[in-house]
Design a protein around this motif. Structure first.
Motif, PDB file in Angstrom:
ATOM      1  N   GLU A  56       0.813  -1.224   0.069  1.00  0.00           N
ATOM      2  CA  GLU A  56       0.190   0.066   0.084  1.00  0.00           C
ATOM      3  C   GLU A  56       0.960   1.195  -0.017  1.00  0.00           C
ATOM      4  O   GLU A  56       2.073   1.265   0.853  1.00  0.00           O
ATOM      5  N   ASP A 109       0.434   7.529   0.894  1.00  0.00           N
ATOM      6  CA  ASP A 109      -0.739   8.051   0.947  1.00  0.00           C
ATOM      7  C   ASP A 109      -1.754   7.570   1.316  1.00  0.00           C
ATOM      8  O   ASP A 109      -2.652   8.437   2.064  1.00  0.00           O
ATOM      9  N   HIS A 110      -1.939   6.588   1.001  1.00  0.00           N
ATOM     10  CA  HIS A 110      -3.401   6.007   1.484  1.00  0.00           C
ATOM     11  C   HIS A 110      -3.371   5.708   3.007  1.00  0.00           C
ATOM     12  O   HIS A 110      -4.457   5.752   3.579  1.00  0.00           O
ATOM     13  N   GLN A 149      -3.791   8.866   4.671  1.00  0.00           N
ATOM     14  CA  GLN A 149      -5.439   9.641   4.622  1.00  0.00           C
ATOM     15  C   GLN A 149      -6.303   8.939   5.446  1.00  0.00           C
ATOM     16  O   GLN A 149      -7.047   9.411   6.114  1.00  0.00           O
ATOM     17  N   ARG A 150      -6.114   7.426   5.524  1.00  0.00           N
ATOM     18  CA  ARG A 150      -6.884   6.705   6.329  1.00  0.00           C
ATOM     19  C   ARG A 150      -6.549   7.204   7.922  1.00  0.00           C
ATOM     20  O   ARG A 150      -7.655   7.339   8.494  1.00  0.00           O
TER      21      ARG A 150
END
Length: 223
Positions: A2, A5-6, A9-10
């Motif tokens: 992953e 950035d993901h 943001q989560r």
């Protein structure tokens, strides 16, 4: 794997937005020069605090720490090497500290480790300061290998407390690494730790954040 950035943001979504998350993951870090200036007794004190906190209530150890400093002569490594069986017995009966025979006996061993690793560099802090940043796990392993009872997260917490940039395999971080198949072996194995190191190196490249910030963000991204 992953993209960071993901993950970021989560974590923001789960902890009140970016500003709140950045405040939550902030970790004071030292420059190499600042690390090199930290005296050997402070490193031994920090490792010993992490050792005694392991499996115990952290706040109790923090509250008792002035008594630990008294009982162990300020953690001067040279003095710790002089502790004999009679003095260790007195420590095991000192009501001011947490009396744990194996952990108390580990202090002189770890004092020798601090002195030996720092000898060629002018101090343990200088030894830490010159260690490659992309191999922080190698530093953990060096400390564990020459010390006593400094496995698991004990060395990592001891280093971070004094401003070394390191991730920590907390329960949440470990769960993320397993669930997202970042690692294909246990974190106690060389393969698993190497895979975790590679992942954190890549996330640092992607984000520009420190290992400490990345580690805390990963922990905040699950729940």
């Amino acid at each position: 794997m992953e993209h960071f950035d993901h993950i970021f943001q989560r974590a923001c979504a789960r902890h009140g937005g970016e500003a709140a998350l950045r405040q939550r993951i902030a970790t004071p870090l030292c420059t190499p020069a600042e690390l090199a200036a930290i005296s050997d007794d402070r490193w031994l004190s920090s490792f010993t605090m992490s050792l005694f906190q392991s499996g115990f209530v952290w706040q109790v150890i923090r509250n008792k720490w002035p008594e630990f400093e008294r009982a162990f002569f300020g953690f001067a490594p040279e003095k710790m090497l002089l502790l004999d069986e009679q003095h260790l017995e007195r420590l095991n009966n000192d009501a001011g500290i947490v009396r744990h025979a194996r952990k108390i006996a580990a202090v002189p061993v770890n004092a020798r480790m601090v002195l030996e690793l720092g000898r060629e560099h002018g101090g343990f802090g200088a030894f830490v300061a010159q260690w490659p940043q992309d191999d922080i796990i190698g530093l953990w392993q060096q400390i564990k290998g020459q010390g006593q009872l400094l496995g698991g997260n004990i060395a990592a917490y001891g280093l971070r407390r004094l401003g070394v940039d390191t991730f920590v395999f907390t329960g949440d971080v470990s769960a993320y690494l397993r669930h997202h198949q970042v690692i294909s072996a246990g974190l106690g194995s060389k393969k698993g730790m190497a895979e975790a190191q590679a992942a954190f190196n890549e996330w640092r490249r992607q984000s520009g954040l420190s290992f400490s910030q990345i580690s805390k963000t990963v922990a905040c991204s699950i729940g």
